[in-house]
Design a protein around this motif. Sequence first.
Motif, PDB file in Angstrom:
ATOM      1  N   TRP A 126       0.851  -1.194   0.000  1.00  0.00           N
ATOM      2  CA  TRP A 126       0.000   0.000   0.000  1.00  0.00           C
ATOM      3  C   TRP A 126       0.880   1.235   0.000  1.00  0.00           C
ATOM      4  O   TRP A 126       1.904   1.299   0.696  1.00  0.00           O
ATOM      5  CB  TRP A 126      -0.874   0.013   1.249  1.00  0.00           C
ATOM      6  N   ALA A 129      -2.079   7.830   0.171  1.00  0.00           N
ATOM      7  CA  ALA A 129      -3.020   8.361  -0.813  1.00  0.00           C
ATOM      8  C   ALA A 129      -2.526   9.642  -1.469  1.00  0.00           C
ATOM      9  O   ALA A 129      -2.989  10.002  -2.554  1.00  0.00           O
ATOM     10  CB  ALA A 129      -4.374   8.602  -0.144  1.00  0.00           C
ATOM     11  N   ALA A 132      -0.873  11.731  -3.768  1.00  0.00           N
ATOM     12  CA  ALA A 132      -0.234  11.498  -5.064  1.00  0.00           C
ATOM     13  C   ALA A 132       0.942  12.437  -5.315  1.00  0.00           C
ATOM     14  O   ALA A 132       1.685  12.240  -6.284  1.00  0.00           O
ATOM     15  CB  ALA A 132      -1.261  11.641  -6.189  1.00  0.00           C
ATOM     16  N   PRO A 171      -9.419  -1.068  -4.271  1.00  0.00           N
ATOM     17  CA  PRO A 171      -9.026   0.213  -4.864  1.00  0.00           C
ATOM     18  C   PRO A 171      -8.000   0.933  -3.983  1.00  0.00           C
ATOM     19  O   PRO A 171      -8.108   0.933  -2.749  1.00  0.00           O
ATOM     20  CB  PRO A 171     -10.343   0.986  -4.942  1.00  0.00           C
ATOM     21  N   GLY A 172      -7.009   1.534  -4.619  1.00  0.00           N
ATOM     22  CA  GLY A 172      -5.986   2.254  -3.870  1.00  0.00           C
ATOM     23  C   GLY A 172      -4.728   2.436  -4.694  1.00  0.00           C
ATOM     24  O   GLY A 172      -4.674   2.102  -5.884  1.00  0.00           O
ATOM     25  N   ARG A 173      -3.705   2.993  -4.060  1.00  0.00           N
ATOM     26  CA  ARG A 173      -2.398   3.207  -4.681  1.00  0.00           C
ATOM     27  C   ARG A 173      -1.452   2.136  -4.181  1.00  0.00           C
ATOM     28  O   ARG A 173      -1.339   1.893  -2.979  1.00  0.00           O
ATOM     29  CB  ARG A 173      -1.838   4.595  -4.356  1.00  0.00           C
ATOM     30  N   TYR A 174      -0.735   1.499  -5.113  1.00  0.00           N
ATOM     31  CA  TYR A 174       0.114   0.368  -4.757  1.00  0.00           C
ATOM     32  C   TYR A 174       1.487   0.505  -5.414  1.00  0.00           C
ATOM     33  O   TYR A 174       1.666   1.185  -6.415  1.00  0.00           O
ATOM     34  CB  TYR A 174      -0.497  -0.944  -5.259  1.00  0.00           C
ATOM     35  N   PRO A 220       4.037   4.317  -8.787  1.00  0.00           N
ATOM     36  CA  PRO A 220       2.780   3.877  -8.164  1.00  0.00           C
ATOM     37  C   PRO A 220       1.779   3.367  -9.194  1.00  0.00           C
ATOM     38  O   PRO A 220       1.791   3.804 -10.344  1.00  0.00           O
ATOM     39  CB  PRO A 220       2.273   5.157  -7.492  1.00  0.00           C
ATOM     40  N   GLU A 239      -2.306   3.023  -9.710  1.00  0.00           N
ATOM     41  CA  GLU A 239      -3.618   3.457  -9.231  1.00  0.00           C
ATOM     42  C   GLU A 239      -4.648   2.408  -9.660  1.00  0.00           C
ATOM     43  O   GLU A 239      -4.906   2.249 -10.853  1.00  0.00           O
ATOM     44  CB  GLU A 239      -3.980   4.816  -9.812  1.00  0.00           C
ATOM     45  N   GLU A 271      -8.479   0.676  -9.446  1.00  0.00           N
ATOM     46  CA  GLU A 271      -9.898   0.709  -9.109  1.00  0.00           C
ATOM     47  C   GLU A 271     -10.407  -0.729  -9.068  1.00  0.00           C
ATOM     48  O   GLU A 271      -9.647  -1.681  -9.298  1.00  0.00           O
ATOM     49  CB  GLU A 271     -10.674   1.541 -10.125  1.00  0.00           C
ATOM     50  N   THR A 273      -9.746  -2.396 -12.419  1.00  0.00           N
ATOM     51  CA  THR A 273      -8.498  -2.097 -13.124  1.00  0.00           C
ATOM     52  C   THR A 273      -7.694  -3.373 -13.348  1.00  0.00           C
ATOM     53  O   THR A 273      -7.528  -4.186 -12.429  1.00  0.00           O
ATOM     54  CB  THR A 273      -7.644  -1.100 -12.328  1.00  0.00           C
TER      55      THR A 273
END
Length: 217
Positions: free
Chosen positions: A27, A30, A32, A72-75, A91, A93, A95, A98
């Motif tokens: 993770w 958030a 960006a 969903p998130g930034r990885y 990163p 992004e 959904e 996705t």
Amino acid sequence: GEVHGVLRDAQTGEAVAAGWDDVQVEWLPADASLDFELDLRPNLLWPRPRQTAAFGELPPPRADFHLVGLQPGRYAVAARVAGFAPALSGPLELETRTLVAGLELRLDAPARVAGVVLDLDGSPLAGAWVLLTGEGPYSEGIAAGLDRDVRETDGRPAAWSRNLLQADDAGRFAFEGLPPDLRFRLVALHPHRAPAARVGCRPGQTALLRFEAERTR
């Protein structure tokens, strides 16, 4: 979301087979605006503590990886394969629906950085702690929290971090297994000294970290 890709040797281009849990997602904050290479990547080299479990016969090593069912998130995707330096990509992004396909993680030979922590008078200082982190607000927060831990515990920090190690009796320290292209910051911590930092560090260097002041608080 889903992420699919393959591991390759950075020197030969050949596919590299890895264990079933050698490729994981991490993770990301958030925000960006945080710089992935400078601020986040140096803090993701080693895995966070986590529980893993497998039932029945383990799958054989393979070069392709498939990470599915991601919220969903930034990885970032991290490959930590024995004999190689950690490889990270991000990163990403994601959904709910996705799908990222064709991601290639290239594995380099591991590198190291070594150095010495020096006291106010320039002599080696035993027992100091050294943090390997990045450059930016996320890394600053990590360094501030660990500095507070070192100060409040009189040099016996309660926090667990693979990015933090203690210098030996001659003030020497070394971080092994680093990506050769990594840029990072080293921070020396001590309960009775103000932190000392060196920015723009690279593997292969000899780093001297010298404390310049006593703590004022």
